[in-house]
Design an enzyme around this catalytic site. Structure first.
Site, PDB file in Angstrom:
ATOM      1  N   HIS A  99       0.841  -1.201   0.000  1.00  0.00           N
ATOM      2  CA  HIS A  99       0.000   0.000   0.000  1.00  0.00           C
ATOM      3  C   HIS A  99       0.875   1.249   0.000  1.00  0.00           C
ATOM      4  O   HIS A  99       1.745   1.394   0.848  1.00  0.00           O
ATOM      5  CB  HIS A  99      -0.901   0.036   1.238  1.00  0.00           C
TER       6      HIS A  99
ATOM      7  N   TYR B  41      -8.958   5.669   8.178  1.00  0.00           N
ATOM      8  CA  TYR B  41      -9.046   6.037   9.593  1.00  0.00           C
ATOM      9  C   TYR B  41     -10.061   7.172   9.676  1.00  0.00           C
ATOM     10  O   TYR B  41      -9.834   8.233   9.092  1.00  0.00           O
ATOM     11  CB  TYR B  41      -7.693   6.524  10.107  1.00  0.00           C
TER      12      TYR B  41
ATOM     13  N   TYR C  79       4.314   6.747  10.070  1.00  0.00           N
ATOM     14  CA  TYR C  79       3.410   5.632   9.768  1.00  0.00           C
ATOM     15  C   TYR C  79       4.142   4.505   9.042  1.00  0.00           C
ATOM     16  O   TYR C  79       3.940   3.324   9.333  1.00  0.00           O
ATOM     17  CB  TYR C  79       2.217   6.124   8.935  1.00  0.00           C
TER      18      TYR C  79
END
Ligand code: FAD
Ligand code: PHB
Length: 389
Positions: free
Chosen positions: A72, A200, A384
């Site tokens: 991703h 999210y 992240y």
């Protein structure tokens, strides 16, 4: 019994350490309280940092991940109606891998079997002795029989509720903890994920997360009060609540179906310092817990194992203790950065029961700042996708 490194816990951190040490000719014994089937039935993490991907490859356990995992290059953040994409590939040239912890653990077991590593399952009464000496021991029972394992070092990879951390005297341990006033209700379902990438979502009704395991397996979470029980949430109620928290165009595309797993996890931040005492090294959830919002727990377990395996290999190959002596400090420096990221994302995205209008405006301003500023997005994406080791 005798070995060089006794490893308590056969979750991802214990298995990865055992695998890396065995491949360098260092003998290990893994002691796991549960059966293999039980360990493989736990549904947990889904997002791997690239450093984790590389560590699994280095351990000889990356082939199926490379074939079946999904790379991703971004994810979505949503707030009420608005949604924007964080493109970490465009911002930093970096990606994450979506591949479940269950599959990682299965692959590590297969790799351990292939090299004939020793993993003892369903052991009870594990106790650590003489950790402050050069001849530590681990006692345990299996099938009602008592055993003792002598070793050079003990790796405490036995999770948050294990025996390793409490084996360090209380006066040596410094523990830092923050308990959040909510949990996550997670549902796994054999349905196509609502989007190809994770979402999210912040909402007045509470946080929601859309994740996945593969093109026909979805993982969704919603924030729930700590007083809720799984039985309070029928599948129908869960899907209705999830839809209410997602942007309308996403909710319209959501394919629902029967849940195949449903569980509630409380959210907590926890760190114990130091991570080494005498012959004992703490790794992974035994030493620290992050709220799942940043997808950091499994990834931190892997970075701990990176530092510890490197230190132990240096010690056995060259007689040089520099790496094991630096383990706690090196691991903790990275852990606190991930703690800060997980805390700030949790704080920005969740509804706190006692929050004021002012607090909610701060959350809105945080999200708006991230949406507006490429510099802020780059910092977010760096955290992240994973800080360097
Ligand atoms: P564990 O997986 O807890 O393994 C410890 C092992 O030790 C267990 O097998 C246990 O049975 C064994 N054990 C315990 N006590 C004893 C004993 N006395 N004797 C012998 N054995 C013992 N992390 C991410 O990076 N990304 C995510 O997306 C993510 N999502 C998550 C979602 C949820 C709902 C949850 C609950 C966690 C999530 N995590 C995530 C966190 C991640 O699952 C953990 O950080 C990870 O499992 C830590 O691995 P570990 O090997 O250190 O500990
Ligand atoms: C998951 O897929 O289980 C998952 C993904 C991202 C998170 C937490 C959990 O932040």
């Amino acid at each position: 019994m005798k070995t060089q490194v006794a490893i308590i816990g056969g979750g991802p951190s214990g298995l990865l350490l055992s695998q890396l040490l065995n491949r360098s000719g260092i003998a290990t014994v893994v002691l796991e309280r549960k059966s293999r089937d039980y360990v493989l039935s736990r549904i947990r993490a889904g997002v791997l940092e690239w450093g984790t991907v590389e560590m699994l490859r280095e351990a000889g356990a990356g082939a199926r991940m490379d074939a079946e995992g999904a790379v991703h290059g971004g994810c979505y953040l949503a707030s009420e109606g608005a949604m924007f994409r964080l493109d970490f590939n465009a911002l930093l040239g970096r990606n994450v891998m979506v591949y479940g912890q269950t599959e990682v653990t299965k692959d590590l077991y297969a790799a351990q079997d292939a090299i004939g590593a020793t993993i003892l399952h369903e052991v009870d009464d594990v106790a650590l002795h003489d950790l402050a000496t050069a001849t530590p021991r681990v006692s345990f029972t299996q099938n009602g029989q008592s055993h003792e394992l002598t070793c050079d070092f003990v790796a405490g990879c036995d999770g948050f509720h294990g025996v390793s951390r409490p084996s360090i005297p209380a006066e040596v341990r410094h523990e830092f903890e923050k308990v959040y006033p909510f949990g996550w209700l997670g549902v796994l379902s054999r349905t196509p994920p609502v989007r190809h990438e994770l979402i999210y979502a912040a909402h007045a009704r509470g946080f929601a997360l859309c994740s996945m395991r593969n093109p026909m397996l979805s993982r969704y979470y919603i924030q729930v009060p700590l007083t809720d029980r799984v039985e309070d949430w029928s599948d129908a109620r869960f899907w209705d609540e999830l839809k209410a928290r997602l942007p309308a165009e996403v909710a319209a595309d959501l394919v629902t179906g029967p849940s195949i797993e449903k569980s509630i996890a409380p959210l907590r931040s926890f760190v114990t310092e130091p991570m080494r005492w005498g012959a004992l090294f703490l790794c992974g959830d035994a030493a620290h817990i992050v709220p799942p919002t940043g997808a950091k727990g499994l990834n931190l377990a892997v970075s701990d194992i990176h530092y510890l395996s490197e230190g132990l290999i240096q010690f056995y190959a060259q007689g040089d203790p520099a790496g094991i002596d630096a383990y706690s400090e090196r691991a903790l420096a990275r852990i606190w950065q991930a703690m800060r990221f997980s805390w700030s994302l949790t704080t920005m995205m969740h509804r706190f029961p006692d929050s004021s209008d002012y607090d909610r405006r701060m959350q809105d301003a945080d999200l708006a700042g991230l949406m507006r500023s490429e510099a802020a997005q780059r910092v977010w994406a760096e955290n992240y996708t994973g800080l360097p080791y």
